[in-house]
Design an enzyme around this catalytic site. Structure first.
Site, PDB file in Angstrom:
ATOM      1  N   ASP A 311      60.421  60.832  26.374  1.00 38.74           N
ATOM      2  CA  ASP A 311      59.057  60.950  25.880  1.00 38.74           C
ATOM      3  C   ASP A 311      58.115  61.125  27.081  1.00 38.74           C
ATOM      4  OD1 ASP A 311      59.961  58.347  26.495  1.00 38.74           O
ATOM      5  OD2 ASP A 311      58.590  57.398  25.083  1.00 38.74           O
ATOM      6  N   GLU A 495      60.571  54.222  38.915  1.00 39.50           N
ATOM      7  CA  GLU A 495      61.099  54.594  37.609  1.00 39.50           C
ATOM      8  C   GLU A 495      61.661  56.006  37.621  1.00 39.50           C
ATOM      9  OE1 GLU A 495      59.363  55.053  33.041  1.00 39.50           O
ATOM     10  OE2 GLU A 495      58.038  55.202  34.776  1.00 39.50           O
TER      11      GLU A 495
END
Length: 534
Positions: A311, A495
């Protein structure tokens, strides 16, 4: 069975046992009792706070804890907002406790890189707690590892890659605790949510639970898997719910789709079709130009995209330059169906281990049928790679993405398909810092130029499975190099990374780059452990 719990469980969690994944009950999660859901309890206050951007990150407000019953807060708000001078931000801060923002420990010495990853597990570990009556956090019976940064809860598919690193670190007890937590969620909620928050109860994430069980079996003993046989079966039933009702007139129900030739495959879905509470403002603004009847369709596709874990990405867009053209539910993802194959194969192995030859044979047949379908439906001879299939139009997507690496990781590709897929990845996706996720630069975080730890693992190990060791080693070394370089410069693990320009970090998406970071740490430790075969 999961091992006995030693800490208090969630008050009211069993209220969700009535949940049924049928079309006529799609809204069941929105009315389930026993949970705090600020978008319901706070009504207009929730909407106004999110649209006003009181917190730059929409996720912050849904993670806030009311200082008193939400009904009282809402009543006061409805009265006070009519006053000539009303400070919404001051009202929110007076009535809600904001989530703590952890200060991530930074290290300076290059020699401390591996040590930092080993020690950082304790920093990312959260103790199980009973659920606060006015918190969106769903308590779990055992300790668990969070990704870090804004991600203050457990996340489903993140955890598999985190567990790889925990296993390499010898933290087998924590691997087992996390598998137990997911088994608990399956038993209590009926499936594994995106994360242990009430706003994630409409969707799951890429189904890695069977792979987690296999990992735990490798770290302990084969018979350990039998403790989770029932949980794996229940998760499979969740993902296949409605398959027996599919027909030519009704080719799609929930997460299953029937093709014209009778082949049944899986897609991503969400039971709910309103704005994601944790991204309320972003979703509302994206849909503002649509007619009211069109908005639920967009919201469902956004939610299904969130279930995918990607996403967001142009992978899901009909027009690659238009986020509003997202059509996740129209797509059969190749990676999801490889995960479903792995689940069927795991069930066959567990039933064989349990001495149930009939069920073992049945699931082996299902696995072989899906393997054949993956080779047939998802192979794109035009680009010589596995790509997603748009079931509503009967066409293959033409963009090479890292989703195409999954058939190699789960051994569902033929040797020739694997050879061509490896060449496509090298030609289209290999960058100085590792494998980029897609070929297109869109500003979305799962597109060029970003690379993500889980897809490096899938890519490298998939190539190794088919004997392409030189390419696999090159990718692994590039990824480790950029991880170490950023760590040396910042003292942190990220991340995601910009793998095209290794002088930068990364960007794109709905929130800033996060540090921590569970799955990045896990993959690095897995790569550094020479004896890690899974």
């Amino acid at each position: 069975m999961i091992r006995s719990t030693k800490k208090p469980l969630i008050a009211g969690l069993m209220a969700l046992l009535f949940f049924s994944c049928t079309p006529e009950k799609e809204q069941a999660t929105s009315s389930a009792s026993g949970f705090y859901k600020p978008w319901e309890s706070l009504g207009p206050l929730f909407h106004e706070v999110q649209m006003a951007g009181i917190y730059p990150d929409s996720k912050t407000f849904v993670d806030c804890v009311p200082k008193r019953p939400p009904a009282e807060i809402l009543s006061d708000y409805l009265e006070l907002r009519e006053e000539e001078v009303f400070d919404l931000e001051a009202f929110v801060k007076a009535n809600f406790d904001a989530p703590e923002v952890p200060s991530n420990t930074a290290y300076e010495s290059e020699s401390e890189f591996a040590l930092h990853l080993e020690e950082h597990w304790d920093y990312l570990t959260r103790s199980s707690e009973a659920n606060d009556a006015f918190s969106t956090l769903i308590g779990l019976p055992e300790d668990y590892v969070v990704p870090g940064g804004r991600f203050r809860e457990i996340y489903y598919w993140d955890s598999y890659f985190t567990m790889i690193g925990l296993g390499a670190s010898g933290r087998i007890d924590l691997v087992e605790a996390m598998v137990d937590n997911f088994a608990f969620l399956i038993d209590s909620v009926g499936f594994i949510p995106n994360g242990n928050r009430t706003y994630y109860l409409g969707r799951s994430q890429p189904p890695y639970f069977a792979s987690m069980v296999n990992l735990l079996m490798q770290l302990t003993e084969e018979e350990k898997g039998l403790d989770y046989l029932t949980a794996v079966q229940r998760e499979y039933d969740f993902w296949m719910e409605g398959a027996e009702k599919l027909s030519e007139d009704q080719p799609a129900i929930n997460r299953v789709v029937r093709l014209t030739d009778g082949t049944v495959l899986n897609r991503y879905w969400d039971f709910l079709d309103f704005p994601r509470p944790e991204s309320h403002r972003e979703d509302v603004e994206l849909a503002e130009h649509l007619q009211d009847a069109e908005k639920p369709v967009l919201y469902r596709n956004l939610r299904a995209g969130a279930e995918s874990g990607w996403d967001y990405s142009t992978r899901w867009f009909e027009q690659k330059d238009d986020f509003g053209s997202i059509r996740t539910v129209d797509i059969l993802p190749v990676d999801l169906n490889c995960l479903m194959f792995a689940m069927e194969n795991t069930l066959a192995n567990l039933y064989e281990l349990a001495g149930n030859d009939i069920k073992a044979t049945g699931y082996q047949v299902r696995a072989e049928d899906r393997k054949e379908a993956i080779q047939r439906v998802f192979w794109n001879g035009q680009v010589n790679a596995f790509t997603d299939y748009v079931w509503t139009s009967g066409e293959l997507e033409d963009q090479v993405t890292m989703a195409g690496a999954y058939p190699l990781y789960f051994l569902t590709a033929t040797p020739e398909q694997a050879r061509l897929q490896a060449a496509a990845q090298e030609q289209h996706l290999l960058q100085p810092g590792g494998l980029v996720t897609t070929m297109l630069e869109s500003g979305q975080q799962w597109d060029f130029p970003n690379g993500w730890a889980p897809l490096q693992w899938i890519g490298v190990k998939g190539l190794e499975h088919y004997g392409h060791k030189a390419l696999a080693d090159g990718i692994k070394n590039r990824w480790l190099s950029i991880n170490k370089k950023v760590y040396e410069n910042t003292g942190k693990m990220m991340e995601k990374y910009n793998v095209a320009d290794t002088t930068l970090l990364a960007g794109g998406g709905e929130y800033p780059t996060q540090d921590g970071f569970g799955w990045t740490n896990g993959v690095v430790l897995g790569f550094l452990a020479e004896d890690v075969a899974y």
